[in-house]
Write a protein that holds these residues in place. Structure first.
Motif, PDB file in Angstrom:
ATOM      1  N   ASN A 295       0.816  -1.305  -0.165  1.00 17.99           N
ATOM      2  CA  ASN A 295      -0.480   0.047   0.298  1.00 17.99           C
ATOM      3  C   ASN A 295       1.007   0.973  -0.120  1.00 17.99           C
ATOM      4  N   MET A 343     -16.472   6.322   3.355  1.00 21.04           N
ATOM      5  CA  MET A 343     -15.268   6.032   4.487  1.00 21.04           C
ATOM      6  C   MET A 343     -15.858   7.130   5.599  1.00 21.04           C
ATOM      7  N   TRP A 346     -17.926   3.824   7.217  1.00 23.21           N
ATOM      8  CA  TRP A 346     -17.339   2.651   8.018  1.00 23.21           C
ATOM      9  C   TRP A 346     -16.745   3.063   8.494  1.00 23.21           C
ATOM     10  N   GLU A 350     -17.107   2.166  12.374  1.00 23.97           N
ATOM     11  CA  GLU A 350     -15.634   1.195  13.606  1.00 23.97           C
ATOM     12  C   GLU A 350     -15.659   1.375  14.796  1.00 23.97           C
ATOM     13  N   GLN A 409      -5.834   1.170  10.423  1.00 24.44           N
ATOM     14  CA  GLN A 409      -7.081   0.572  10.129  1.00 24.44           C
ATOM     15  C   GLN A 409      -7.501   1.158   8.234  1.00 24.44           C
ATOM     16  N   ALA A 410      -8.141   2.707   8.570  1.00 25.51           N
ATOM     17  CA  ALA A 410      -7.930   3.516   7.670  1.00 25.51           C
ATOM     18  C   ALA A 410      -7.694   4.103   6.151  1.00 25.51           C
ATOM     19  N   LYS A 413      -7.466   0.632   4.344  1.00 27.89           N
ATOM     20  CA  LYS A 413      -8.894   0.344   4.089  1.00 27.89           C
ATOM     21  C   LYS A 413      -9.176   1.635   2.725  1.00 27.89           C
ATOM     22  N   ASN A 416      -6.985  -0.210   0.240  1.00 23.88           N
ATOM     23  CA  ASN A 416      -7.780  -1.350  -0.869  1.00 23.88           C
ATOM     24  C   ASN A 416      -8.846  -0.976  -1.374  1.00 23.88           C
ATOM     25  N   GLU A 417      -9.945   0.314  -0.576  1.00 25.47           N
ATOM     26  CA  GLU A 417     -10.905   0.271  -1.663  1.00 25.47           C
ATOM     27  C   GLU A 417     -10.107   0.928  -2.615  1.00 25.47           C
TER      28      GLU A 417
END
Length: 592
Positions: A295, A343, A346, A350, A409-410, A413, A416-417
């Motif tokens: 990433n 986002m 999301w 969380e 984590q963000a 995310k 990946n998104e």
């Protein structure tokens, strides 16, 4: 002819046509094609197609067969026609015309199928693990595991290491997890511990003068299961080296791991020179000490752009606590309100209040934060992050130690998104310069943050002159694709440093001598500078097999509750056994 087989089920080829042979194996699949019975016969080595003709004396027995029966087949090898050949099987160019079939053992109705790859409940799969292991994918993974271990052994020997075995029954040690304790019958009231790792023993091997040690070591930790950690036990490539610096360890380990992943990684690119990232930098850029470098997103500190700004949510947080930081997560290609709102939703899922954002279009920033921050500050943020139209940025605010996990984590995310994270490669890195100590909030004291036997940077002087929470250690992790493969360290080899290091963590000298007397004595008789590491075998195999769960690469795993459903462990023991061990049970009362 041999009682059971002249060939294996993966061995026959065109050169064997015309031979009379004998095979033994499991009935993998049965098919009836217009009177002809086709049997896929399977053993460890492969599958051979067997044909029973109605005219053959074997036909009557073939009609009675069921899946997973074990049979012996006699017959002649014949070539399959071009139309019926199976190019997907090594034996697909031939078949065996059965002349005799004998059932060696029958199988009851199966609780789960062996043919194919159906998704069955974990409880069933683990209870009947011996059947689950017959499935092709698991069989392949387990065989790949042994190939990987064989390769590691060869690579270690080629690098000048020697394989030694260390004890399984030992003393309890603070390795960061609970010990499995074993009561002693001979010494009532005393307990052995299963080793969380061979840490002290491999150091003692260096002190004994053997220079380079390795072991495919079993380790035992009483901790909860995770997808990348088996409950109870796991294996690691344990190694230690004498007269080395941190750089020496890296230069030795990198080619071993790189070569292993190139050999078994299916052609995926592998990092050639592992970057070294200080722990503090990793937390600041990635929100974790296990960054996935596939990433490309790197977070940046944009606190100053919000200090005294019109966006009062962040500005007031900065005013109230000078340690507050605002971290920006750049999202190239994420510049749409729909993605930003997704986002934000999301983040709320969380347990966060939301995820603030700015997205850029027509040369300016858009969204509530941009409106309140103002065009000049918004442009400054854009310039710092190198963003343009069609891009976005997300913000996380708070104290770094508290917000880092969510920020990490963000980042994952967003990567990946937006499809920014490359999937078909292995990206390695070293995380270095870990803190020697951390504050144990639960116990209200300073504690070791990593391995207690590590050498502090600055040696004894740093232990006596610095704030313990500012001391760094020669400790390091090797990380691949966001998975920690191992922790390691240059060890403390001086007794006075060991005494001081443990004293800071609340271990008086008497307690140190009681719990680690063997190590302390050994350091007093000439210990070489030494260091090592221990990459996890299970995790490496999992990655190289392309699996997401260790259950897929461990032969007999426990379930998530640390139960062996196949063997029935843990189990109750008899009153006699308890009396021999001088143990009385004090079980929790059952809830009404």
């Amino acid at each position: 002819m041999h009682d059971y087989r002249t060939h294996t089920c993966g061995e026959l080829r065109g050169d064997d046509v015309g031979k009379t042979i004998r095979l033994s194996g499991w009935v993998h699949r049965l098919r009836d094609h217009g009177g002809l019975l086709f049997i896929d016969l399977r053993d460890h080595y492969g599958i051979t197609q067997v044909v029973a003709d109605p005219k053959s004396p074997a036909f009557a027995r073939a009609e009675t067969l069921k899946p997973e029966w074990v049979v012996r087949v006699d017959g002649e090898v014949v070539a399959r026609s071009k139309e019926t050949a199976n190019p997907n099987l090594p034996t697909g160019g031939v078949e065996v015309r059965a002349s005799a079939i004998e059932v060696l053992s029958e199988a009851k109705e199966l609780p789960l199928p062996v043919f194919g790859e159906p998704d069955y409940p974990e409880e069933t799969r683990l209870k009947y693990r011996f059947l689950d292991l017959r499935r092709d994918s698991l069989h392949r993974n387990i065989m790949k595991r042994q190939d990987i271990i064989w390769s590691l052994r060869k690579r270690m020997r080629d690098a000048g290491f020697f394989e030694f075995q260390t004890p399984i029954l030992t003393a309890s040690s603070p390795e960061g997890a609970r010990d499995y304790l074993v009561p002693s019958r001979i010494h009532p009231g005393k307990f052995y511990a299963l080793p969380q790792a061979p840490q002290q023993f491999k150091q003692l091997i260096m002190i004994a003068g053997f220079d380079r040690y390795f072991q495919i070591a079993p380790c035992f930790r009483d901790e909860d299961a995770r997808a990348d950690r088996s409950p109870g036990e796991f294996y690691q490539l344990d190694l230690e080296m004498s007269f080395v610096t941190q750089d020496d360890v890296f230069e030795t380990v990198e080619p071993i791991l790189r070569g292993l992943f190139e050999e078994f990684g299916g052609g995926k690119p592998v990092t050639q020179n592992f970057p070294r990232i200080p722990y503090a930098e990793a937390m600041r850029k990635y929100g974790t000490d296990k960054p996935d470098l596939r990433n490309p997103i790197e977070m940046q500190d944009v606190t100053e752009h919000f200090r005294g700004s019109g966006f009062r949510v962040f500005a007031s947080m900065i005013e109230m606590d000078a340690n507050t930081r605002i971290w920006a997560i750049p999202a190239k290609g994420g510049g749409s309100r729909a993605f930003c709102d997704r986002m934000n939703s999301w983040a709320q899922g969380e347990g966060q209040p939301g995820l603030g954002y700015i997205f850029f279009r027509e040369g300016e920033g858009a969204g509530p934060i941009a409106k309140n921050l103002g065009p000049e500050r918004t442009e400054a943020v854009r310039q710092q992050l190198g963003l343009g139209d069609g891009d976005a940025v997300f913000f996380v605010a708070g104290l770094p130690n508290e917000m880092a996990p969510f920020a990490g984590q963000a980042r994952v995310k967003v990567g990946n998104e937006l499809g920014l994270t490359a999937k078909d490669r292995f990206e390695f890195c070293w995380i270095v310069d870990f803190p020697m100590y951390e504050w144990n909030e639960e116990e209200g004291r300073i504690d070791f943050s990593h391995n207690p036997f590590s050498m502090p940077q600055g040696g004894l002087e740093s232990l006596t002159t610095k704030d313990p929470l500012d001391i760094l250690a020669y400790q390091y992790d090797v990380v691949c694709n966001g998975v920690e493969l191992s922790s390691g360290a240059i060890r403390n080899h001086k007794p006075e440093i060991m005494e001081k290091a443990f004293a800071i963590a609340g271990y008086p000298k008497e307690e140190l001598e009681k719990r680690f007397g063997g190590m302390l004595r050994a350091l007093q008789y000439g210990a070489p500078p030494h260091g090592g590491i221990a990459p996890g075998i299970d995790r490496m195999v999992m990655m190289l097999c392309g699996e997401d769960n260790l259950r897929q690469v461990v032969m007999f795993p426990m379930n998530q509750q640390a139960e062996d459903l196949l063997m029935g462990a843990p189990s109750e023991v008899t009153p006699k056994q308890l009396r021999e061990l001088h143990i009385k049970l004090d079980l929790p009362k059952a809830k009404p």
